[in-house]
Design an enzyme around this catalytic site. Sequence first.
Site: not given
Lengths: 305, 103, 790
Positions: C59, C88, C123, C153-154, C237, C239, C241, C252, C286-287, C312, C315, C434
């Site tokens: 998941h 293009d 994950w 790919s990315s 991290h 990721e 964002y 926006s 921080h993880h 953040t 915004k 969890r």
Amino acid sequence: MSTVIPRSDFARDILHVYAVITWASVGIALVVFVALGWILVRFRDRPGAPLPAQTRGHTLLELAWTVAPALVLLVIAIPTIQVIFRTQAVPSPQALEVTVLARQWWWEFRYPALGIGTANELHLPVGRPVVLKLEGPDVIHSFWVPQLGGKRDVVPGRLNRLTFTAETPGEYWGQCAEFCGASHANMGLRVVVDAPEAFARWVSAQRATPAEPAGLAAEGKALYARSACVGCHTIRGVSAGVLGPDLTTFGSRGTLAAGMFPNTVENVAAWLRNPPALKPGVKMPALGLTDAQARALATYLVSLK
Amino acid sequence: MTDQPQAHAEHASIGTYVKVAVILTVVTALEFSVIYIRALTPILVPLLLVLSAGKFALVVLFFMHLRYDSRALTILFAGPLLLASGIAIALMTLTGAFLLFGR
Amino acid sequence: MRAWLTTVDHKRVGILYGVTAFVFLLVGGIEALLIRLQLAGPGQRVVSAETYNALFTMHGTTMVFLAIMPLNAMFFNYMVPLMLGARDVAFPRLNALSYWIFLFGGLFLNASFLVGAPPDVGWFGYANLTTKQFTPGASVDFWLLSLQILGVSSMIAAINFIVTIVNMRAPGMTLMRMPVFVWMTLVVQFLIVLAFPPITVGLIFLMFDRFFGTRFYDVTAGADLHLWQHLFWIFGHPEVYILILPAFGIVSEVLPTFARKPLFGAPVVIYSGVLIGFFGFGVWSHHMFAAGMGPVADAAFSIGTMLIAIPTGVKIFNWLATLWGGTIRTTTALHFAAGLVGLFTIGGLSGVMHASPPVDLQQTDSYFVVAHLHYVLIGGSLFGLFAGAYYWWPKMTGRLLDERLGKVHFWVLAVGFNLAFFPQHYLGAIGMPRRIYTYADGAGWTFWNFVSTVGAFGIALGVLLFMVNAWRSLRAGAPAPADPWDGRTLEWRTSSPPPPHDFDTIPPVLGRDSFWREKYGRGRGAGGAGASGGPSAGAPRVPDDHIHLPAPSSWPLLTAAGLGILAIGALTHLAVVAVGALVTVVCMFKFALEHHRTAAHEHQVGNLGVDHRKVALWVFLGSECFFFGTLIATYLAYKGRSVVGPEPHQILNIPLTTLSTFDLLMSSLLMVLALAAVQRGDRLQARLWLFGTALFGLIFLGFQVYEFTHFVLEGLTLQQNLFGSTFFVLTGFHGGHVTVGVVWLLSLWVLDLRGKLGVADAVKVEVAGLYWHFVDVVWIAIFTLIYLIP
């Protein structure tokens, strides 16, 4: 297992910071939601409304809502840093040292200064600083007893530790908090915080060799002594296996299988008949016991106080 | 698509390239010799870092033409280079690499 | 149908991404529903423990990599060229390649279900649970191989978009005049390009441990299990964002359009996005607050994380100020955008709680963090994506979605979502960890778990309503005009959907919100700070351009298929790996040469005054700094920690390596000589120096082969100790890079031999040269840090 009903200095320190942040967050959330709701109503499109003023920005406002959150964060940061250093300070020399070995999927506890060891149920004296030295022989686990404080990972190859002083006698639940495989959900633990005399009594009981059992329990002991059990488990005076939990005072524990079931003869017998069916992936195999044999063994084990 | 000529304010001459190659050779020889000189041991690490940073810069500025190319390319490369270096140093600090470096 | 397999049109590639990602969203959603069914009550047996562990792993992996990221990519693909006034992306075939690799990667990951080995380690797969010792089956192999494929790919797509955005803007479109969505896209692409290499390295270490017996995560050999966590979160991290910034970009665009006034403080919103991206690289641990890094590290990362909350928050306030004083049309798109503002505030605030290590020590690895992450990912990313869907659906399909059904969709989703996840804050606070497949009746967690499950089905219903809306719209929806919302940006200036060439003529760019300016002039109201900075009178003269449509190509699909075969081979047989590698390499050559000497492809210079391919290569080199930086940092982190010998000082041959270093440095000289020769049309010297460079490269490789052989004979193998593992992987990958360079140079040399390398092709030699010099420069670092420094 509540994180907001603290029973140690560590847990109380955390709760204090938690409270500060929670109130700040609720405040900010209210501001944002009220503003959002009001704006959406007040400035709704009405038929024939003209183009609104094409305001591009406002430097002072930008400064204001940059500085204001920064100040709020400062209020949060200060107690945060203080508590980090206070709760990770070098433990006092009077602290009781307990080595915690976290395995898939049970907990071993050794008290080096007291020369005793047990499994899945940790006894601690109230009011005395405790240092838990976390060691991991297999994968990463995490020791978490919420009412006694935050969690700390048990990382193989590293020496992590947790320091706190339990403040109230009682029984507290904990659970492994780092995914560690099939039965991660079944790796609970119980902490019993004792008044000093009760703790001393418990320690003596751990040191003593169990008395000779009688009746069905004696049958159970005989069965134990000639079965594969002795290869994995220790019962002082009977066997010395180290792959599974020490069972010397198994009967004195409130639960079995790392907090999965209450410690009764029926539950123990069910466990003995087929551990993997009850705890996925467990390393203890089904030993092909008959119901009678399982009952006898269970009676013996429960008698070990 | 915009039609702008490739920015070539200056161009390095072959002579420049050869000079750079000579300097690179000399510095490499220096680096090799320096590790055998006992007297330099206390400053060996910073010295080697400075020398190799110099070689790095020469190749990037001249052979890779960054000195003569659009500023944008310098930013495109220097940004990630600095960020990667910072993260690498942080990673080494966190895993205790510098504690052993004194050996 | 065949047209879709060979398309290189950014709009079609976007739709391919969107449809594929949506299917994976449903797959991930079903996995979630099974999870919630299992947890609806204590001691349930809906699924077994093993299946449950696979479900939450899949998941998470599916939603992050196969749903949210490619749904974002759908909008990058479709909208960014339009918003820039381009026709293009910079590299249309690479664009298609990225899609096909993504598709094969996603299929490969899910194929694990078919063979009964779905990944089941979470994950973020912490070592050492993921080592062969503790998870021997193929599940982790599926996981790590898929992630590597998806990473390729990315990365390719990210380089493509960076070049597009910096180099293909219409005349007059300065960077500060670009729509905020394009800015957020640009930041995201940089995050991808720089954050993926560290996790690639971490996965390489895991792959080598599992396939070749290296020691990177072997505690008995002295490994530090924090290494995996660091490498994962240095990626992980940024990721998050990568996942949220596109949604911020969409909001926006949507809020100003439906409030009929500009984004308040647009430059500030842009700068804060850039700051978030940059500082996002500094907060990863921080993880790891529970991992035992020590109080100094905890404090440092805590402060960094709190600082990131500031841009953040800025915004959020700018969005509120955008709506303030506007004339708000409450379309479905606006509902979702406003929903994001509210829900992300909640998610962001729970994030601030996590930023405090003491509090985090209670909350991490509990349902509190599960609540947090879903508030930011669903309340943030998914709501943003739905806002974008309702906003841009008319442009992409030429039809309108039903607004009434859309609002029902919004409310069902919003209620379902909050019901599912708000109680999880409480569950975490009362101690529910969890990743547990069940819980006891007496824990007191039953009621709110049940409520959460009901909410989850509410989410499912909401998604279903969207599907109904979409289906009805496609079949019989009201036709959409070019500009249904009275939009502000350039995509509304062309038909819905746009013609294949996007714009009949490249639009004029008058400033930020250029299309609005065209329609209404500078409009009423205060100038204020953050004005676009361009002259308001008179648009820049648009040159008469000749429309060149990129030709379709089968090589993207075939190259991706080769990679897929390679991955399958890694799990089956070496021969299949060889076949896959062969197919991939052959297709890459075909791909590269397909438009060699096509006149329209010769000249690709853009806004920066630099050829697209050169910009692309410099961006790639930036990512390589991260790749090699991570490898070198790991070598140095593990230095001195091997439990058994041999040790570096016993075995490294410095005099010999000095010689090979000199050889590589000289090869760079030959390379610049080669380039100079090609640039002035001197074919003889071009052939001489190109071959010379390749030859010197081969000599370097010869030195390396000798060194490796000698080491193995002396007892230093990949598996021997940490030194062996880190040394061989670092220098081996460098050697691999040299090999690729040699092949590249020899290919150019062969082209020249055949008379197919002229002055007009100099940029191709230049690009190869840049790569070659960089490989040299990495060796300079390796030589000093690994060989010379004691």
